[in-house]
Write an enzyme that holds these catalytic residues in place. Structure first.
Site, PDB file in Angstrom:
ATOM      1  N   ASP A 109       2.851   1.834   7.780  1.00  0.00           N
ATOM      2  CA  ASP A 109       1.511   1.360   7.439  1.00  0.00           C
ATOM      3  C   ASP A 109       0.894   2.366   6.484  1.00  0.00           C
ATOM      4  O   ASP A 109       1.419   3.479   6.315  1.00  0.00           O
ATOM      5  CB  ASP A 109       0.648   1.204   8.690  1.00  0.00           C
ATOM      6  CG  ASP A 109      -0.461   0.169   8.507  1.00  0.00           C
ATOM      7  OD1 ASP A 109      -0.575  -0.393   7.404  1.00  0.00           O
ATOM      8  OD2 ASP A 109      -1.207  -0.077   9.474  1.00  0.00           O
ATOM      9  N   VAL A 111      -2.418   3.654   6.580  1.00  0.00           N
ATOM     10  CA  VAL A 111      -3.361   4.629   7.116  1.00  0.00           C
ATOM     11  C   VAL A 111      -3.460   4.517   8.635  1.00  0.00           C
ATOM     12  O   VAL A 111      -3.400   3.423   9.202  1.00  0.00           O
ATOM     13  CB  VAL A 111      -4.761   4.447   6.473  1.00  0.00           C
ATOM     14  CG1 VAL A 111      -5.350   3.086   6.804  1.00  0.00           C
ATOM     15  CG2 VAL A 111      -5.716   5.564   6.885  1.00  0.00           C
ATOM     16  N   ASP A 112      -3.556   5.657   9.286  1.00  0.00           N
ATOM     17  CA  ASP A 112      -3.822   5.733  10.725  1.00  0.00           C
ATOM     18  C   ASP A 112      -5.293   6.086  10.870  1.00  0.00           C
ATOM     19  O   ASP A 112      -5.680   7.236  10.761  1.00  0.00           O
ATOM     20  CB  ASP A 112      -2.930   6.807  11.362  1.00  0.00           C
ATOM     21  CG  ASP A 112      -3.087   6.889  12.877  1.00  0.00           C
ATOM     22  OD1 ASP A 112      -3.965   6.192  13.420  1.00  0.00           O
ATOM     23  OD2 ASP A 112      -2.340   7.665  13.504  1.00  0.00           O
ATOM     24  N   ASP A 113      -6.110   5.075  11.091  1.00  0.00           N
ATOM     25  CA  ASP A 113      -7.560   5.256  11.175  1.00  0.00           C
ATOM     26  C   ASP A 113      -7.977   5.364  12.635  1.00  0.00           C
ATOM     27  O   ASP A 113      -8.102   6.465  13.184  1.00  0.00           O
ATOM     28  CB  ASP A 113      -8.254   4.084  10.473  1.00  0.00           C
ATOM     29  CG  ASP A 113      -9.746   4.299  10.292  1.00  0.00           C
ATOM     30  OD1 ASP A 113     -10.329   5.146  11.009  1.00  0.00           O
ATOM     31  OD2 ASP A 113     -10.354   3.627   9.449  1.00  0.00           O
ATOM     32  N   THR A 114      -8.146   4.247  13.312  1.00  0.00           N
ATOM     33  CA  THR A 114      -8.513   4.269  14.730  1.00  0.00           C
ATOM     34  C   THR A 114      -7.283   4.288  15.634  1.00  0.00           C
ATOM     35  O   THR A 114      -7.390   4.506  16.827  1.00  0.00           O
ATOM     36  CB  THR A 114      -9.358   3.040  15.092  1.00  0.00           C
ATOM     37  OG1 THR A 114      -8.562   1.861  14.929  1.00  0.00           O
ATOM     38  CG2 THR A 114     -10.605   2.958  14.213  1.00  0.00           C
ATOM     39  N   LYS A 157      -6.183   9.944   9.460  1.00  0.00           N
ATOM     40  CA  LYS A 157      -7.539  10.480   9.452  1.00  0.00           C
ATOM     41  C   LYS A 157      -7.747  11.354  10.684  1.00  0.00           C
ATOM     42  O   LYS A 157      -7.499  10.938  11.823  1.00  0.00           O
ATOM     43  CB  LYS A 157      -8.562   9.341   9.433  1.00  0.00           C
ATOM     44  CG  LYS A 157      -8.511   8.524   8.154  1.00  0.00           C
ATOM     45  CD  LYS A 157      -9.620   7.484   8.114  1.00  0.00           C
ATOM     46  CE  LYS A 157      -9.531   6.625   6.869  1.00  0.00           C
ATOM     47  NZ  LYS A 157     -10.627   5.627   6.801  1.00  0.00           N
ATOM     48  N   TYR A 189      -6.828   2.489  -1.969  1.00  0.00           N
ATOM     49  CA  TYR A 189      -5.449   2.409  -2.429  1.00  0.00           C
ATOM     50  C   TYR A 189      -5.363   1.593  -3.715  1.00  0.00           C
ATOM     51  O   TYR A 189      -6.171   0.684  -3.941  1.00  0.00           O
ATOM     52  CB  TYR A 189      -4.563   1.818  -1.341  1.00  0.00           C
ATOM     53  CG  TYR A 189      -4.402   2.748  -0.162  1.00  0.00           C
ATOM     54  CD1 TYR A 189      -3.507   3.813  -0.211  1.00  0.00           C
ATOM     55  CD2 TYR A 189      -5.177   2.585   0.987  1.00  0.00           C
ATOM     56  CE1 TYR A 189      -3.372   4.687   0.860  1.00  0.00           C
ATOM     57  CE2 TYR A 189      -5.054   3.460   2.064  1.00  0.00           C
ATOM     58  CZ  TYR A 189      -4.151   4.504   1.989  1.00  0.00           C
ATOM     59  OH  TYR A 189      -4.029   5.378   3.041  1.00  0.00           O
ATOM     60  N   GLU A 192      -5.530  -2.240  -3.899  1.00  0.00           N
ATOM     61  CA  GLU A 192      -6.814  -2.879  -3.623  1.00  0.00           C
ATOM     62  C   GLU A 192      -7.696  -2.953  -4.873  1.00  0.00           C
ATOM     63  O   GLU A 192      -8.705  -3.652  -4.881  1.00  0.00           O
ATOM     64  CB  GLU A 192      -7.572  -2.093  -2.540  1.00  0.00           C
ATOM     65  CG  GLU A 192      -6.838  -2.004  -1.217  1.00  0.00           C
ATOM     66  CD  GLU A 192      -7.455  -0.985  -0.275  1.00  0.00           C
ATOM     67  OE1 GLU A 192      -7.295  -1.145   0.936  1.00  0.00           O
ATOM     68  OE2 GLU A 192      -8.086  -0.020  -0.768  1.00  0.00           O
TER      69      GLU A 192
END
Length: 217
Positions: A109, A111-114, A157, A189, A192
């Site tokens: 993936d 981004v690792d956000d939440t 993050k 990114y 986008e």
């Protein structure tokens, strides 16, 4: 609005190249599962760098999970939602899932956000493989073979997470790798962007800070 940081296609390409030469090479994946839509491009780049000479390309499959919600402001910014929704999943036939048993599977993936989406993906894939394994006959060699999942993200993050990944995956990052650890910023990114030239210009003005080298205060 969160502070915006911009990643270019070159950034993504080089982050994949560096990661493929390190922990991902040691993992030696047999299959890549891209989480759409942010995982598609890094997954394809990784495949080129992970391919062994004289061997076939690593297959790529895709799952679609939606957590983010459009803020409706005419911008490419979204906010984390509260529920993960499947928009695409693997073929759930017993034969297809049985093909995953005993494999090293790389989940990709952007981004690792939440961490909510990653938790869902790993948990559900592990459960699907378990169910497929239970349907095998006792004589089948795959009955007791272990399936290993490894998570790769371009950016992690540095923030409190709502989701959790298995402890044996996270301990010493045995089966988890983030190419860059950053602060809690909004990462833009290139896929986008509607104006890629403007996007790249913004990237030069606001490079993403790697907290491993330059801690965010």
């Amino acid at each position: 609005m969160s502070q915006k940081q911009y990643a270019t296609y070159n950034d993504v390409h080089n982050l994949c190249k560096e990661s493929a030469a390190g922990p991902l090479k040691a993992f030696n994946p047999n299959l890549i599962i891209a989480i759409g839509g942010g995982g598609y491009i890094p997954a394809r780049i990784l495949r080129s760098f992970l391919k062994s000479p004289g061997k076939p390309n690593i297959p790529i499959q895709a799952i679609g999970l939606s957590l983010y919600e459009d803020l409706g402001k005419g911008e490419a910014e979204e906010a984390p939602g509260t529920k993960v929704t499947r928009t695409q999943w693997l073929d759930m036939s017993s034969l297809e899932m049985a093909n995953l048993i005993g494999k090293n599977i790389l989940i990709v993936d952007e981004v690792d956000d939440t961490r909510t989406t990653l938790e869902y993906a790993v948990r559900e894939l592990e459960e699907d493989v378990k169910k497929a394994q239970e349907q095998l006959s006792p004589e089948d060699k795959k009955k007791n073979q272990k399936t290993n999942f490894f998570v790769f993200v371009l950016h992690n993050k540095n923030k409190d997470k709502k989701g959790e990944l298995p402890k044996d995956m996270m301990e010493n990052n045995q089966r988890y790798h983030a190419a860059v650890n950053t602060g809690d910023v909004w990462i833009c990114y290139p896929w986008e962007a509607q104006n890629i030239e403007e996007h790249d210009s913004q990237a030069k003005l606001s490079p993403i800070v790697d907290i491993l080298k330059n801690p965010v205060v």
